[in-house]
Design an enzyme around this catalytic site. Structure first.
Site, PDB file in Angstrom:
ATOM      1  N   LYS A  44     -10.942  -3.106  -3.478  1.00  0.00           N
ATOM      2  CA  LYS A  44     -11.645  -2.130  -3.339  1.00  0.00           C
ATOM      3  C   LYS A  44     -11.084  -0.871  -3.964  1.00  0.00           C
ATOM      4  CE  LYS A  44     -13.683  -3.194   1.049  1.00  0.00           C
ATOM      5  NZ  LYS A  44     -12.272  -3.305   1.777  1.00  0.00           N
ATOM      6  N   LYS A  55      -4.167  -8.890  -6.332  1.00  0.00           N
ATOM      7  CA  LYS A  55      -5.633  -9.425  -5.605  1.00  0.00           C
ATOM      8  C   LYS A  55      -6.629  -8.502  -6.301  1.00  0.00           C
ATOM      9  CE  LYS A  55      -5.753  -7.491  -1.001  1.00  0.00           C
ATOM     10  NZ  LYS A  55      -6.960  -7.459  -0.372  1.00  0.00           N
ATOM     11  N   LYS A  77       0.750  -1.290   0.006  1.00  0.00           N
ATOM     12  CA  LYS A  77      -0.023  -0.100   0.014  1.00  0.00           C
ATOM     13  C   LYS A  77       1.029   1.271   0.005  1.00  0.00           C
ATOM     14  CE  LYS A  77      -4.377  -1.972   1.518  1.00  0.00           C
ATOM     15  NZ  LYS A  77      -5.519  -1.809   2.363  1.00  0.00           N
TER      16      LYS A  77
HETATM   17  N1  AQP Z   1      -8.991 -10.533  -3.262  1.00  0.00           N
HETATM   18  C1  AQP Z   1      -9.324 -11.127  -2.098  1.00  0.00           C
HETATM   19  N2  AQP Z   1      -9.712 -12.456  -2.107  1.00  0.00           N
HETATM   20  C2  AQP Z   1     -10.082 -12.996  -1.083  1.00  0.00           C
HETATM   21  N3  AQP Z   1     -10.199 -12.307   0.143  1.00  0.00           N
HETATM   22  C3  AQP Z   1     -10.095 -11.001   0.255  1.00  0.00           C
HETATM   23  N4  AQP Z   1     -10.427 -10.124   1.106  1.00  0.00           N
HETATM   24  C4  AQP Z   1      -9.816  -8.698   0.638  1.00  0.00           C
HETATM   25  N5  AQP Z   1      -9.453  -8.995  -0.756  1.00  0.00           N
HETATM   26  C5  AQP Z   1      -9.557 -10.197  -0.884  1.00  0.00           C
HETATM   27  C6  AQP Z   1     -10.827 -10.258   2.367  1.00  0.00           C
HETATM   28  O1  AQP Z   1     -11.845  -9.341   2.548  1.00  0.00           O
HETATM   29  C7  AQP Z   1     -11.849  -9.188   4.136  1.00  0.00           C
HETATM   30  C8  AQP Z   1     -11.822  -7.548   4.344  1.00  0.00           C
HETATM   31  O2  AQP Z   1     -11.052  -6.819   3.505  1.00  0.00           O
HETATM   32  P1  AQP Z   1     -10.556  -5.360   4.126  1.00  0.00           P
HETATM   33  O3  AQP Z   1     -11.605  -4.408   3.967  1.00  0.00           O
HETATM   34  O4  AQP Z   1     -10.126  -5.304   5.302  1.00  0.00           O
HETATM   35  O5  AQP Z   1      -9.438  -5.082   3.207  1.00  0.00           O
HETATM   36  P2  AQP Z   1      -8.236  -5.446   2.332  1.00  0.00           P
HETATM   37  O6  AQP Z   1      -7.758  -6.864   2.811  1.00  0.00           O
HETATM   38  O7  AQP Z   1      -7.183  -4.677   2.167  1.00  0.00           O
HETATM   39  O8  AQP Z   1      -9.189  -5.804   1.134  1.00  0.00           O
HETATM   40  P3  AQP Z   1      -9.356  -4.931  -0.153  1.00  0.00           P
HETATM   41  O9  AQP Z   1     -10.711  -5.116  -0.603  1.00  0.00           O
HETATM   42  O10 AQP Z   1      -8.483  -5.007  -1.217  1.00  0.00           O
HETATM   43  O11 AQP Z   1      -9.385  -3.257   0.432  1.00  0.00           O
HETATM   44  P4  AQP Z   1      -8.370  -2.241   0.122  1.00  0.00           P
HETATM   45  O12 AQP Z   1      -8.608  -1.784  -1.283  1.00  0.00           O
HETATM   46  O13 AQP Z   1      -9.043  -1.047   0.674  1.00  0.00           O
HETATM   47  O14 AQP Z   1      -7.255  -2.566   0.592  1.00  0.00           O
HETATM   48  C9  AQP Z   1     -10.501  -9.531   4.741  1.00  0.00           C
HETATM   49  O15 AQP Z   1     -10.880 -10.868   5.581  1.00  0.00           O
HETATM   50  C10 AQP Z   1      -9.675 -10.007   3.462  1.00  0.00           C
HETATM   51  O16 AQP Z   1      -8.677 -10.914   4.057  1.00  0.00           O
END
Ligand code: AQP
Length: 334
Positions: A195, A192, A111
């Protein structure tokens, strides 16, 4: 009853990866565990979102969780910032975790490479996450694969705190699904699904069927034409197999044996995802017709969460040697 905790950032629209990697397990665990689920809005502040967007995303994320099957009457669902104990215990966690440990976190490296302003909060994110989990005497943390390192660090933090101050915090375990733990972006299958990336390779939970079908049709694969599960050599095809396997409760290797053409694999994966997401989209429209009800349910959840969180925080402060002002002062002086 075992206690489960997990959280999701309101950092944009929830996607298929969030659902298959985490939220689907959250829903299932409600029948067996005492579950506490949190929209972690303080975590979202690490990337300085627009305030109106953050507020709206917090409500839509809660609405989507309920649409996906989180039952606020059975589970505790709330927004992190409304339970002040999270930020307070986080300071104690920051004083327990090492700078070197935080520096090794791959999510911070990823990040911070993508942003110009790197906040200290982005660096100490795992300490706040440890606070979220440890406040609830959590046994199980259902998450996607990307959170494995953070949950392992959370265990180390709890153990170090207990070694310093005596048995205070429960040491949790992670629960990572066999299929769907790491869903990749359909256009960039080395990354991956995320969001905050705003990529055309992300499948949103409320996306319409036509758009889902189009995105799968355009999913990046490779040129050798062989359907085989091999994430390192064939990331695009393996991602499709992983998604279809997770959506139909099979293994990617077994799914791979049914296909010899990329086209058929793409069509069947799109159809399976459409079947999976259509009910969520329908109930989301109903939930969002009354956003004040969502706010109300989050407030009830925060009241329930605070009861457990304040008891743990008091215990942690007391054991660490911080002075507690309780009613005895008022009683003896009043
Ligand atoms: N691509 C993914 N595949 C499987 N699991 C995923 N998770 C996130 N992306 C994937 C799981 O979703 C839960 C919530 O995620 P988060 O909101 O804590 O943030 P993150 O892990 O950083 O996921 P994002 O969606 O990619 O958000 P941003 O872009 O804001 O960083 C977690 O249990 C995560 O493992």
């Amino acid at each position: 009853m075992a206690r489960t905790f997990s959280g999701i950032q309101p950092s944009g629209g929830m996607h298929l990866g969030n659902y298959l990697g985490a939220v689907r397990n959250w829903v299932a665990l409600q029948d067996k565990h005492q579950c506490i689920y949190c929209v972690v809005d303080l975590h979202a502040l690490t990337t300085a979102p627009n305030p109106a967007d953050l507020r709206a995303n917090t409500l839509t994320t809660a609405g989507l969780l309920m649409s996906a099957g989180i039952r606020p009457n059975d589970s505790t669902l709330f927004a992190q910032s409304t339970v002040g104990e999270h930020a307070e215990l986080a300071w104690m966690m920051e004083c327990t975790v090492g700078f070197g440990e935080l520096r090794r976190m791959t999510q911070f490296k990823d990040k911070s490479d993508r942003t110009e302003f790197i906040s200290a909060g982005l660096f100490t994110y795992p300490a706040l996450q440890a606070s979220d989990i440890l406040l609830y005497d959590t046994e199980l943390v259902p998450v996607g694969e990307d959170q494995r390192q953070h949950i392992e660090l959370c265990r180390d933090i709890a153990e170090r705190f207990n070694n310093r101050y005596g048995e205070t915090l429960a040491v949790p375990s992670h629960m990572i699904p066999k299929a769907g733990a790491r869903i990749m972006d359909l256009q960039n299958p080395q990354d991956k699904m995320s969001k905050s990336l705003d990529s055309p390779g992300t499948i949103g939970l409320t996306e319409d069927n036509t758009s889902i079908a189009r995105k799968f049709k355009r999913a990046v694969t490779d040129s050798d034409g062989e359907v085989r599960y091999d994430p390192a050599a064939k990331p695009g095809v393996s991602n499709l197999l992983g998604i279809l396997a997770a959506a139909t409760n099979r293994t990617p290797e077994a799914v791979g044996e049914d296909y010899s053409q990329y086209g058929a694999l793409k069509t069947d994966t799109a159809d399976a995802v459409i079947d999976l997401l259509a009910p969520i989209r329908q109930s989301y429209a109903e939930f969002m017709s009354d956003p004040t009800e969502i706010t109300h349910l989050l407030a009830i959840g925060a009241d329930k969460a605070r009861v457990v969180a304040s008891a743990t925080l008091q215990r942690a402060k007391d054991n660490a040697g911080l002075i507690l002002h309780n009613n005895s002062y008022n009683n003896s002086n009043g």
